[in-house]
Design an enzyme around this catalytic site. Structure first.
Site, short mmCIF file in Angstrom:
data_model
loop_
_atom_site.label_atom_id
_atom_site.label_comp_id
_atom_site.label_asym_id
_atom_site.label_seq_id
_atom_site.Cartn_x
_atom_site.Cartn_y
_atom_site.Cartn_z
CD GLU A 1 44.33 30.84 -8.32
OE1 GLU A 1 43.59 29.96 -8.46
OE2 GLU A 1 44.69 31.16 -7.08
CG ASP B 1 38.83 24.81 -5.61
OD1 ASP B 1 38.45 23.60 -5.02
OD2 ASP B 1 38.78 25.73 -4.71
#
Length: 170
Positions: A13, A22
């Site tokens: 991540e 994102d």
């Protein structure tokens, strides 16, 4: 060296202390912490402030930013949610509890990314994982939309299922 779920997820991540969108366009911060799917930035800031318990500081670029300790706190909550959702899943809990520690991390990584309900839809793969047919499970997972959407990450996770090692996490 990756030796924990946190290390693995931080590798996959990253950790960004500044709020960002994102790949799905959702406001996110820290170690993959989804703030909201709401596209309104001000709403995302309000939600984040509720989560951290104070007004968010703006950095030099006038973007919302949190501290490392706040990132850690959000991560620990998210990790607990992921593990609890596995333990409360009739599909995932038995499989998870019968895995070695590295493969538990791999399954938790998938749940952290996609949620338990979505991971539970990997019926064939999960059956093969349950049967410890690692090579066949790897083939099945490689043929998934998940692998198409996030190939680098998914291939690392698949390698953990296949080999039981963390060699792809260097």
């Amino acid at each position: 060296m990756v030796s924990s779920l946190k290390d693995m997820l931080k590798y996959d991540e990253g950790e960004k202390l500044e709020m960002y969108k994102d790949t799905e366009g959702n406001y996110t911060i820290g170690i993959g912490h989804l703030i909201t799917k709401n596209k309104d930035k001000n709403e995302a800031i309000k939600i984040l402030e509720g989560e951290i318990g104070h007004t968010v500081k703006l950095n030099s670029k006038k973007e919302p930013e949190i501290s490392s300790s706040e990132s850690e706190s959000l991560f620990e909550k998210d990790k607990s949610v992921a593990i609890n959702s596995i333990e409360n899943s009739s599909t995932l809990s038995t499989i998870y509890n019968n895995l070695d520690s590295n493969r538990k991390m791999a399954l938790a990584n998938m749940v952290f990314q996609m949620g338990a309900s979505n991971v539970s839809k990997f019926k064939k793969s999960l059956k093969l994982i349950e049967e410890k047919k690692w090579a066949e499970a790897a083939i099945e997972l490689k043929n998934s939309t998940w692998n198409t959407q996030t190939p680098k990450r998914s291939n690392r996770v698949i390698s953990v299922f296949e080999t039981g090692t963390l060699k792809e996490y260097k």
